[in-house]
Write a protein that holds these residues in place. Structure first.
Motif, short mmCIF file in Angstrom:
data_model
loop_
_atom_site.label_atom_id
_atom_site.label_comp_id
_atom_site.label_asym_id
_atom_site.label_seq_id
_atom_site.Cartn_x
_atom_site.Cartn_y
_atom_site.Cartn_z
N LYS A 12 0.21 -0.43 11.21
CA LYS A 12 -1.18 -0.03 10.99
C LYS A 12 -1.26 1.17 10.06
CE LYS A 12 -3.45 2.05 14.27
NZ LYS A 12 -4.20 2.31 15.53
N LEU A 15 -0.52 0.19 6.60
CA LEU A 15 -1.58 -0.61 6.01
C LEU A 15 -2.77 0.23 5.57
CD1 LEU A 15 -2.79 -3.46 5.47
CD2 LEU A 15 -3.71 -3.39 7.78
N ILE A 16 -3.17 1.19 6.38
CA ILE A 16 -4.41 1.89 6.10
C ILE A 16 -4.24 3.40 5.94
CG2 ILE A 16 -5.82 0.18 7.27
CD1 ILE A 16 -5.84 1.87 9.72
N LEU A 22 -10.84 3.85 7.27
CA LEU A 22 -10.04 2.64 7.31
C LEU A 22 -9.47 2.39 8.70
CD1 LEU A 22 -8.17 2.87 3.89
CD2 LEU A 22 -10.15 1.51 4.47
N GLN A 25 -12.16 0.80 10.70
CA GLN A 25 -12.38 -0.59 10.33
C GLN A 25 -11.28 -1.49 10.86
OE1 GLN A 25 -13.24 -1.25 6.22
NE2 GLN A 25 -14.92 0.22 6.16
N TYR A 26 -10.05 -1.01 10.83
CA TYR A 26 -8.92 -1.79 11.33
C TYR A 26 -9.08 -2.06 12.83
CZ TYR A 26 -4.12 -3.19 12.37
OH TYR A 26 -3.01 -3.88 12.78
N GLU A 27 -9.53 -1.04 13.58
CA GLU A 27 -9.68 -1.17 15.03
C GLU A 27 -10.73 -2.21 15.39
OE1 GLU A 27 -7.76 0.04 17.10
OE2 GLU A 27 -6.80 1.80 16.21
N LEU A 29 -11.17 -5.06 13.88
CA LEU A 29 -10.69 -6.41 13.59
C LEU A 29 -10.20 -7.09 14.86
CD1 LEU A 29 -8.62 -5.76 10.32
CD2 LEU A 29 -10.94 -6.69 10.50
N GLU A 33 -6.98 -11.34 13.05
CA GLU A 33 -7.14 -10.69 11.75
C GLU A 33 -6.11 -9.57 11.58
OE1 GLU A 33 -11.90 -11.07 10.87
OE2 GLU A 33 -11.26 -9.74 12.49
N GLN A 34 -5.85 -8.83 12.64
CA GLN A 34 -4.84 -7.77 12.56
C GLN A 34 -3.46 -8.38 12.32
OE1 GLN A 34 -4.89 -5.05 15.84
NE2 GLN A 34 -7.02 -4.45 15.54
N LEU A 37 -3.02 -9.31 8.65
CA LEU A 37 -2.75 -8.16 7.80
C LEU A 37 -1.34 -7.61 8.04
CD1 LEU A 37 -6.16 -6.27 8.03
CD2 LEU A 37 -5.29 -7.59 6.11
N ASN A 38 -0.94 -7.54 9.30
CA ASN A 38 0.39 -7.03 9.62
C ASN A 38 1.50 -7.90 9.07
OD1 ASN A 38 -0.88 -5.00 11.02
ND2 ASN A 38 -0.58 -5.90 13.04
#
Length: 209
Positions: A12, A15-16, A22, A25-27, A29, A33-34, A37-38
């Motif tokens: 994480k 990524l951000i 950011l 926004q990640y939290e 998802l 979706e996470q 991205l991971n």
């Protein structure tokens, strides 16, 4: 045994970065979706693979560009985010996209599905197709290829007049060659990010007054 919570936090952060916006926004998802991205940060995965340059004629070889990470992209003042009332991508086809109606409709269906998957949350709408002559754009016949070419800058001016009020953006597509200026042989495409930025700034000014 690897601590999965630590691994998740490491991914994480990678990524951000530490940008609080950011992180927030990640939290928000979902788990799927996470994971998507991971997955991009795993050395070996099934979803992402490095882009291979095949020849010296590829764009990135002929026109080197400075690398941009996600933090730089997110902070770019030209970046436009969807907002209420402007969540539609309009696509304007210019000229025929295929030799038959079936092929033409197939291209449209494929393009709509791709755009809505890539630009998640936005709706793709197609405007009525127009002929090349209807755009009133300048054109030429390339002296080397003998192909008809349309002036890309003039297409952008044409699209600006056709842009609906609820549009996040408007995109023109054509199977005809493009050229940006007389000294260029051809161009794959052209965008007007400045116009977008000016529209956003104008909207803010109108709202403040």
């Amino acid at each position: 045994m690897t601590d999965m919570r630590h691994l998740s936090e490491t991914l994480k952060t990678a990524l951000i970065s530490k940008n609080p916006v950011l992180v927030s926004q990640y939290e928000k998802l979902g788990a799927g979706e996470q994971r998507l991205l991971n997955e991009a940060f795993q050395p070996v995965n099934d979803l992402f693979a490095p882009i291979t340059v095949h020849s010296q004629s590829d764009w990135i070889i002929s026109h080197p560009e400075s690398p941009q990470d996600f933090e730089q992209f997110f902070s770019d003042h030209y970046r436009k985010a969807p907002c209420p009332g402007k969540q539609n991508i309009y696509i304007q086809s210019i000229g025929s996209l295929g030799n038959t109606k079936l092929i033409n409709e197939g291209y449209i269906k494929w393009l709509k599905g791709y755009c809505e998957a890539f630009f998640y949350g936005l709706t793709v709408k197609f405007l009525e197709p127009v002929s090349v002559s209807a755009t009133r754009c300048s054109f030429r016949v390339n002296e080397h290829t003998q192909n008809l070419q349309i002036h890309a800058g003039h297409i952008l001016a044409f699209l600006k007049k056709k842009k609906p009020k609820d549009a996040f953006c408007i995109v023109g597509i054509t199977m005809i060659d493009l050229y940006p200026r007389d000294t260029w042989n051809f161009v794959f495409g052209q965008a007007s990010l400045t116009e977008v930025f000016e529209d956003v700034q104008r909207g803010k000014k109108e709202k403040s007054t």
